[in-house]
Design a protein around this motif. Structure first.
Motif, PDB file in Angstrom:
ATOM      1  N   PHE B  34      19.316  47.112  53.786  1.00  0.00           N
ATOM      2  CA  PHE B  34      18.823  45.764  53.521  1.00  0.00           C
ATOM      3  C   PHE B  34      18.355  45.119  54.828  1.00  0.00           C
ATOM      4  N   TYR B  36      17.998  41.074  55.872  1.00  0.00           N
ATOM      5  CA  TYR B  36      18.149  39.675  55.525  1.00  0.00           C
ATOM      6  C   TYR B  36      17.564  38.819  56.646  1.00  0.00           C
ATOM      7  N   GLN B  38      17.452  34.741  58.292  1.00  0.00           N
ATOM      8  CA  GLN B  38      18.078  33.419  58.327  1.00  0.00           C
ATOM      9  C   GLN B  38      17.150  32.491  59.098  1.00  0.00           C
ATOM     10  N   HIS B  43      20.358  29.252  54.914  1.00  0.00           N
ATOM     11  CA  HIS B  43      21.240  30.365  54.604  1.00  0.00           C
ATOM     12  C   HIS B  43      20.485  31.686  54.692  1.00  0.00           C
ATOM     13  N   LEU B  44      21.211  32.762  54.715  1.00  0.00           N
ATOM     14  CA  LEU B  44      20.589  34.076  54.723  1.00  0.00           C
ATOM     15  C   LEU B  44      19.939  34.349  53.372  1.00  0.00           C
ATOM     16  N   LEU B  46      17.460  37.513  51.238  1.00  0.00           N
ATOM     17  CA  LEU B  46      17.036  38.897  51.259  1.00  0.00           C
ATOM     18  C   LEU B  46      15.533  39.006  51.527  1.00  0.00           C
ATOM     19  N   GLU B  88      16.327  34.456  62.486  1.00  0.00           N
ATOM     20  CA  GLU B  88      17.187  35.560  62.884  1.00  0.00           C
ATOM     21  C   GLU B  88      17.177  36.594  61.766  1.00  0.00           C
ATOM     22  N   PHE B  90      18.693  40.172  60.143  1.00  0.00           N
ATOM     23  CA  PHE B  90      19.875  41.025  60.095  1.00  0.00           C
ATOM     24  C   PHE B  90      19.603  42.256  59.252  1.00  0.00           C
ATOM     25  N   PHE B 104      26.888  44.550  58.514  1.00  0.00           N
ATOM     26  CA  PHE B 104      25.726  43.903  59.109  1.00  0.00           C
ATOM     27  C   PHE B 104      25.585  44.281  60.574  1.00  0.00           C
ATOM     28  N   GLY B 107      22.128  41.258  64.578  1.00  0.00           N
ATOM     29  CA  GLY B 107      21.019  40.332  64.400  1.00  0.00           C
ATOM     30  C   GLY B 107      20.012  40.375  65.542  1.00  0.00           C
TER      31      GLY B 107
END
Lengths: 114, 114
Positions: B34, B36, B38, B43-44, B46, B88, B90, B104, B107
């Motif tokens: 994945f 993600y 931010q 919020h984070l 997808l 950011e 991740f 995770f 970042g």
């Protein structure tokens, strides 16, 4: 849709105080998780739950308790806050195992322990 | 244990430049991957995910990632970045020993200047 709601957004605690970070989701997701985000360390899993009444420890569970009495809510309790728990906390939920399902995150709670 | 490495901690680009963010994982078996993102103050969410099939995965906002099994990599790319891509990023991978856990990376902070 509210999605994943976390309260409070900001909190300052004194060492030794206790508090509960609230997390609620309205998507009827079975899976919920708590992460902490620290600079240079990414997100680390604290506790998670695969359904009401079921919780398990993640990578960094010490100093935190959780419970899951309903599908919607997954509160995180700090029993005796320590400066090392200063962090940003994220709650997440997903409809299935996180290895296959998209995780939806809350806005985060920025906690400072002095 | 599974681990995820993001070697680029901070990337600074001008608008229209091409982007590639590195992500490497350690487990050699079947993986779910994945990315993600931010955005500042949010919020984070997808960006994209890979479970199986075509190793070139397309996500939202023009992002794509390529899974290269032989290199244990899942790099994120975008041909032409915009100021709004400042965020950011991740990388995350499933824990092969627990379907309920995601691991995770630390970042990568991307700054895009007009």
């Amino acid at each position: 849709n509210a999605g994943v709601t976390q309260t409070p957004k900001f909190q300052v605690l004194k060492t030794g105080q206790s508090m509960t970070l609230q997390c609620a989701q309205d998507m009827n997701h079975e899976y919920m998780s708590w992460y902490r985000q620290d600079p240079g360390m990414g997100l680390r899993l604290i506790h998670y739950s695969v359904g009401a009444g079921i919780t398990d420890q993640g990578e960094v569970p010490n100093g935190y308790n959780v419970s899951r009495s309903t599908t919607e809510d997954f509160p995180l309790r700090l029993l005796s806050a320590a400066p090392s728990q200063t962090s940003v906390y994220f709650c997440a939920s997903s409809y299935g195992p996180t290895e296959r399902a998209e995780a939806f995150f809350g806005q985060g709670t920025r906690l400072t322990v002095v | 244990a599974q681990s995820v490495s993001q070697h680029n901690h901070h990337v600074i680009l001008s608008e229209a430049a091409s982007l590639e963010l590195g992500c490497n994982y350690s487990y050699g078996g079947t993986v779910n991957l994945f990315w993600y993102v931010q955005y500042p103050g949010q919020h984070l969410q997808l960006l994209l995910k890979y479970f199986s099939g075509d190793p070139l995965v397309k996500g939202i906002k023009g992002f794509e990632a390529e899974f290269i099994k032989s290199k244990f990599s899942f790099n994120l790319r975008k041909p032409s970045v915009q100021w709004s891509d400042t965020a950011e990023y991740f990388c995350a991978v499933n824990d092969p020993y627990n379907t309920d856990k995601l691991i995770f990376g630390t970042g990568t902070r991307l700054q895009v200047f007009p």
